[in-house]
Design an enzyme around this catalytic site. Structure first.
Site, PDB file in Angstrom:
ATOM      1  N   ASP A 193      30.432   9.128 -42.593  1.00  0.00           N
ATOM      2  CA  ASP A 193      29.108   9.600 -43.011  1.00  0.00           C
ATOM      3  C   ASP A 193      28.268   8.413 -43.481  1.00  0.00           C
ATOM      4  O   ASP A 193      28.813   7.375 -43.869  1.00  0.00           O
ATOM      5  CB  ASP A 193      29.241  10.587 -44.180  1.00  0.00           C
ATOM      6  CG  ASP A 193      29.956  11.864 -43.766  1.00  0.00           C
ATOM      7  OD1 ASP A 193      30.005  12.134 -42.557  1.00  0.00           O
ATOM      8  OD2 ASP A 193      30.469  12.553 -44.658  1.00  0.00           O
TER       9      ASP A 193
HETATM   10  N1  URA Z   1      35.197  13.025 -44.166  1.00  0.00           N
HETATM   11  C1  URA Z   1      33.954  13.100 -44.698  1.00  0.00           C
HETATM   12  O1  URA Z   1      33.586  14.107 -45.294  1.00  0.00           O
HETATM   13  N2  URA Z   1      33.154  12.013 -44.572  1.00  0.00           N
HETATM   14  C2  URA Z   1      33.507  10.866 -43.948  1.00  0.00           C
HETATM   15  O2  URA Z   1      32.714   9.924 -43.888  1.00  0.00           O
HETATM   16  C3  URA Z   1      34.811  10.819 -43.395  1.00  0.00           C
HETATM   17  C4  URA Z   1      35.646  11.904 -43.512  1.00  0.00           C
END
Ligand code: URA
Length: 233
Positions: free
Chosen positions: A102
């Site tokens: 993310d």
């Molecule tokens: N799970 C998430 O919620 N965010 C990430 O960046 C990676 C795994």
């Protein structure tokens, strides 16, 4: 492949820089200076650039420590991407991230132009473990640990594969999570089922390859041969 294309890809030059180098007589083919950028090379040809033999690398594999605020994408019209962070050093390469984090997450992103390896690493069938460090807004509970172990059912009804949730007795809100799949916002949604928010999320390993601490946020380097062999296994 044409000489200028070959030089660009193997040496990380732009096509125009490669053409200029060839025309300037900086490139030898089989021991003789070759100034024709469009020369067609055969597999046996030996190319030397500025006195150094050019070693052909079909693919590159880069470990990046992604900072927060950067998109996990190859390119974007408005925002900086993980590929933008390394692109200057790899002008001839069509790099992309093998797996996403993310925008606010940090840590290990593998950038490559090897589509087949990326596909293998991301396939849930291959069970490649990705390890994350997580800081929650509430302590980790036994219920969470058991739920992760069995496979959390998300709010939309989809059940995740079993995952490891490893806690640290000295830091109640800190945990390590090990996943073998990559569903959108997976970790945040898994903790969300227990009413817990994720304040920080950092990927620290892909398979047995551990993010190099020395890189620092935004830092990158190519995988060592040993690291690459371990991912390919
Ligand atoms: N799970 C998430 O919620 N965010 C990430 O960046 C990676 C795994």
């Amino acid at each position: 492949m044409r000489l200028d294309q070959y030089l660009a890809k193997a040496c990380g030059l732009s096509r125009s820089a490669a053409r200029t180098a060839v025309r300037a007589g900086k490139v030898k083919r089989n021991g003789t200076v070759c100034k024709a950028a469009d020369t067609a090379l055969s597999a046996q040809d030996e190319v030397v650039y500025e006195g150094k033999p050019v070693v052909w690398r079909e693919f590159v594999y880069i470990m990046l420590d992604k900072p927060a605020g950067i998109l996990s994408a190859a390119r974007d019209a408005r925002e900086r991407t993980v590929v933008d962070l390394v692109a200057k050093d790899y002008p001839g390469r069509a790099l992309f991230p093998a797996g996403r984090l993310d925008k606010q997450s940090t840590g290990f992103i593998l950038l490559t132009d090897d589509g087949a390896l990326a596909h293998e690493l991301l396939s849930p069938k291959k069970h490649v473990e990705k390890t994350y460090e997580v800081v929650l807004d509430t302590p980790v509970t036994r219920e969470m640990v058991q739920g992760f172990e069995q496979g959390v059912t998300l709010a939309d009804g989809e059940t995740m594969k079993p995952a490891k949730l490893l806690c640290d007795e000295t830091r109640p809100c800190f945990a390590r999570v090990v996943l073998t799949q990559g569903v959108y916002h997976q970790i945040k949604r898994m903790f969300g089922v227990y009413g817990a928010g994720v304040n920080e999320l950092r990927r620290v390993a892909i398979g047995e390859v551990v993010l190099d601490d020395a890189l620092g946020l935004g830092g990158f380097r190519e995988l060592t041969e040993r690291e690459l062999a371990s991912l390919k296994r």
